[in-house]
Design a protein around this motif. Sequence first.
Motif, PDB file in Angstrom:
ATOM      1  N   ALA A   1     -45.197 -22.211 -78.847  1.00  0.00           N
ATOM      2  CA  ALA A   1     -45.982 -21.264 -78.057  1.00  0.00           C
ATOM      3  C   ALA A   1     -47.257 -20.858 -78.798  1.00  0.00           C
ATOM      4  O   ALA A   1     -48.331 -20.736 -78.194  1.00  0.00           O
ATOM      5  CB  ALA A   1     -45.135 -20.038 -77.718  1.00  0.00           C
ATOM      6  N   ARG A   2     -47.142 -20.651 -80.109  1.00  0.00           N
ATOM      7  CA  ARG A   2     -48.322 -20.297 -80.902  1.00  0.00           C
ATOM      8  C   ARG A   2     -49.368 -21.401 -80.831  1.00  0.00           C
ATOM      9  O   ARG A   2     -50.572 -21.139 -80.646  1.00  0.00           O
ATOM     10  CB  ARG A   2     -47.934 -20.055 -82.367  1.00  0.00           C
ATOM     11  N   LEU A   3     -48.932 -22.620 -80.985  1.00  0.00           N
ATOM     12  CA  LEU A   3     -49.870 -23.744 -80.984  1.00  0.00           C
ATOM     13  C   LEU A   3     -50.538 -23.901 -79.622  1.00  0.00           C
ATOM     14  O   LEU A   3     -51.747 -24.178 -79.543  1.00  0.00           O
ATOM     15  CB  LEU A   3     -49.133 -25.029 -81.374  1.00  0.00           C
ATOM     16  N   LEU A   4     -49.789 -23.697 -78.546  1.00  0.00           N
ATOM     17  CA  LEU A   4     -50.366 -23.804 -77.206  1.00  0.00           C
ATOM     18  C   LEU A   4     -51.422 -22.724 -76.975  1.00  0.00           C
ATOM     19  O   LEU A   4     -52.481 -22.982 -76.393  1.00  0.00           O
ATOM     20  CB  LEU A   4     -49.262 -23.698 -76.158  1.00  0.00           C
ATOM     21  N   ILE A   5     -51.137 -21.511 -77.432  1.00  0.00           N
ATOM     22  CA  ILE A   5     -52.090 -20.416 -77.255  1.00  0.00           C
ATOM     23  C   ILE A   5     -53.373 -20.692 -78.019  1.00  0.00           C
ATOM     24  O   ILE A   5     -54.480 -20.484 -77.513  1.00  0.00           O
ATOM     25  CB  ILE A   5     -51.453 -19.079 -77.694  1.00  0.00           C
ATOM     26  N   GLU A   6     -53.250 -21.185 -79.248  1.00  0.00           N
ATOM     27  CA  GLU A   6     -54.453 -21.490 -80.021  1.00  0.00           C
ATOM     28  C   GLU A   6     -55.213 -22.688 -79.451  1.00  0.00           C
ATOM     29  O   GLU A   6     -56.399 -22.871 -79.735  1.00  0.00           O
ATOM     30  CB  GLU A   6     -54.098 -21.742 -81.490  1.00  0.00           C
ATOM     31  N   SER A   7     -54.509 -23.481 -78.628  1.00  0.00           N
ATOM     32  CA  SER A   7     -55.181 -24.599 -77.965  1.00  0.00           C
ATOM     33  C   SER A   7     -55.921 -24.144 -76.712  1.00  0.00           C
ATOM     34  O   SER A   7     -56.608 -24.948 -76.073  1.00  0.00           O
ATOM     35  CB  SER A   7     -54.159 -25.683 -77.599  1.00  0.00           C
ATOM     36  N   GLY A   8     -55.728 -22.857 -76.331  1.00  0.00           N
ATOM     37  CA  GLY A   8     -56.429 -22.323 -75.172  1.00  0.00           C
ATOM     38  C   GLY A   8     -55.539 -21.966 -74.008  1.00  0.00           C
ATOM     39  O   GLY A   8     -56.013 -21.411 -73.011  1.00  0.00           O
ATOM     40  N   ALA A   9     -54.236 -22.280 -74.096  1.00  0.00           N
ATOM     41  CA  ALA A   9     -53.324 -22.007 -72.981  1.00  0.00           C
ATOM     42  C   ALA A   9     -52.932 -20.528 -72.931  1.00  0.00           C
ATOM     43  O   ALA A   9     -53.014 -19.813 -73.942  1.00  0.00           O
ATOM     44  CB  ALA A   9     -52.076 -22.870 -73.103  1.00  0.00           C
ATOM     45  N   THR A  10     -52.502 -20.093 -71.774  1.00  0.00           N
ATOM     46  CA  THR A  10     -51.899 -18.773 -71.613  1.00  0.00           C
ATOM     47  C   THR A  10     -50.392 -18.963 -71.555  1.00  0.00           C
ATOM     48  O   THR A  10     -49.888 -19.730 -70.725  1.00  0.00           O
ATOM     49  CB  THR A  10     -52.385 -18.102 -70.313  1.00  0.00           C
ATOM     50  N   VAL A  11     -49.669 -18.300 -72.445  1.00  0.00           N
ATOM     51  CA  VAL A  11     -48.209 -18.427 -72.500  1.00  0.00           C
ATOM     52  C   VAL A  11     -47.612 -17.040 -72.263  1.00  0.00           C
ATOM     53  O   VAL A  11     -47.485 -16.245 -73.192  1.00  0.00           O
ATOM     54  CB  VAL A  11     -47.742 -19.002 -73.856  1.00  0.00           C
ATOM     55  N   PRO A  12     -47.259 -16.717 -71.028  1.00  0.00           N
ATOM     56  CA  PRO A  12     -46.733 -15.385 -70.738  1.00  0.00           C
ATOM     57  C   PRO A  12     -45.292 -15.184 -71.173  1.00  0.00           C
ATOM     58  O   PRO A  12     -44.840 -14.047 -71.318  1.00  0.00           O
ATOM     59  CB  PRO A  12     -46.856 -15.287 -69.217  1.00  0.00           C
ATOM     60  N   TYR A  13     -44.555 -16.299 -71.382  1.00  0.00           N
ATOM     61  CA  TYR A  13     -43.118 -16.180 -71.686  1.00  0.00           C
ATOM     62  C   TYR A  13     -42.695 -17.306 -72.616  1.00  0.00           C
ATOM     63  O   TYR A  13     -43.071 -18.470 -72.420  1.00  0.00           O
ATOM     64  CB  TYR A  13     -42.299 -16.254 -70.400  1.00  0.00           C
ATOM     65  N   VAL A  14     -41.930 -16.948 -73.646  1.00  0.00           N
ATOM     66  CA  VAL A  14     -41.260 -17.947 -74.479  1.00  0.00           C
ATOM     67  C   VAL A  14     -39.817 -17.492 -74.688  1.00  0.00           C
ATOM     68  O   VAL A  14     -39.563 -16.368 -75.125  1.00  0.00           O
ATOM     69  CB  VAL A  14     -41.985 -18.163 -75.833  1.00  0.00           C
ATOM     70  N   GLY A  15     -38.896 -18.354 -74.311  1.00  0.00           N
ATOM     71  CA  GLY A  15     -37.478 -18.055 -74.474  1.00  0.00           C
ATOM     72  C   GLY A  15     -36.829 -19.034 -75.424  1.00  0.00           C
ATOM     73  O   GLY A  15     -37.116 -20.236 -75.389  1.00  0.00           O
ATOM     74  N   THR A  16     -35.987 -18.539 -76.307  1.00  0.00           N
ATOM     75  CA  THR A  16     -35.249 -19.394 -77.236  1.00  0.00           C
ATOM     76  C   THR A  16     -33.782 -19.002 -77.223  1.00  0.00           C
ATOM     77  O   THR A  16     -33.449 -17.816 -77.140  1.00  0.00           O
ATOM     78  CB  THR A  16     -35.813 -19.292 -78.665  1.00  0.00           C
TER      79      THR A  16
END
Length: 531
Positions: free
Chosen positions: A371-386
Amino acid sequence: MNAILPRYSGTIADSVAHDAVEIVVDEAPAPVINAAATKVDGVGCHAGKAELSAAAKAAGKSAILDRYAADYPKGPHDQPQSMCPAFGSLRVGLRMRRTATILSGSACCVYGLTFTSHFYGARRSVGYVPFNSETLVTGKLFEDIREAVFKLADPALYDTIIITNLCVPTASGVPLDLLPDEINGVRIIGIDVPGFGVPTHAEAKDVLAAAMLEYARKEAEQGPVAAPRGGRSERPTVTLVGEMFPADPVGIGMMLEPLGLAAGPVVPTREWRELYAALDCQVVAAIHPFYTASFRQFDLAGRNIVGSAPVGHDGTEAWLEAIGAACNVSRDRIDAAKNRFLPAIKAALAAKPVSARITVSGYEGSELLVARLLIESGATVPYVGTACPRTPWSEPDRQWLEAKGTRVQYRASLEMDLAAVGEFKPDLAIGTTPIVQKAKQLAIPALYFTNLISARPLFGVAGAGSLAQVVNAALANQSRFDEMRDFFGDTGEGDNAGIWEDTPKPNAAFREKYRKQIDAQAKKRKAEEMI
């Protein structure tokens, strides 16, 4: 006070004596079946988790179950949906050189586990000690396991034999701790991995990794042990904890070089002697933060543990700072490492941007890093579940994500992940198989986390742009999903499911009649409950 382990050298044979063991094969006639014993109701697979757990405690397994409950706390629900936990520990053992694996459990469980392990590339046999009602109830199963271990313990073939109790043997109290610690110089490690005690297969990896680390730590405390296959590192090492893409340890090693450090073994290891090298480190990097029992062994060895990982620009900067501080690296060296890698990572992220709203879920333990990598790539990540639990070593990632507006859900259930897809209506859903299935039914592109996301580099410069290719390719398929949705419509859903000779015609009168009957029954039950 924790004992600080020395740096190890030499061979284990110099410090650990192995008494020869003579194997006596009993050629006596087979015993007569004890019919009375077979009538005793042993706890079987059909029993619920509560009953299995109660039986295990009554059979003397309270200590191990209490340890698991402390190490692997469950969430607001019973536990996440996952494959059989024992698959995790089984896979760890099957990947190690000169290591034999034996399973003790119901035949259906063993079949499923071996099938899955071979599906994922295992190229060796899995030992199995079968049982029936009589051998389970009378204790003969333990004797059968002991006999199998003695027959298998050939030092020319194996360094270690791992025996795993599945649900029924654990519930019945089969005492693997009574097996010898070693036979003919072959280490014997028995573990319990019941589905009612270990929440996920990811944490089962920790159960076995920790058991081996404890054994190796105690060996090293007795005297010299075997050096790594490639020799000892001239520089202080950083042990990496967590399964990762093969190129990632190499990339992490490059980032450690300006600090005067080197990447050590990856835990779980691929052979026994790597365990000594893993313990013989300057600091431990908790790349995957759920290895609680393994971290306890490193703590007993006096090693510091650093959370998070060198993921993206911000994660790499914070991680290099934390590793440098833990190893007393000079400010000049830390700054040099940052100046060398951070601009390259930022450039790689900018070169492959991701512009989309994405939900992330999975059970591998690296979901927050992705999720961190996607956000720094420009994506919006409203939810991450593990599916993994919250631990101190994932706190840097949680805090960073929440500061970016991401909802972080530990011990996420399938229902929580599905609800997130419905709530946020992402452009792309990354998750487990049922999440992918549901998303595609909603005409949302989706990627299976384990096979398509975990199987890529995540760290440093190599990881910066690795996800963009597969993510953007999936996003580009949205038009195809729209076409299929428009073409098929609601075919296969609700009343339109199945195969019909004629087009079904809705009957509104019947629907209304039965709705009223159902409402009347509900009111009647409610009235009876109030009396």
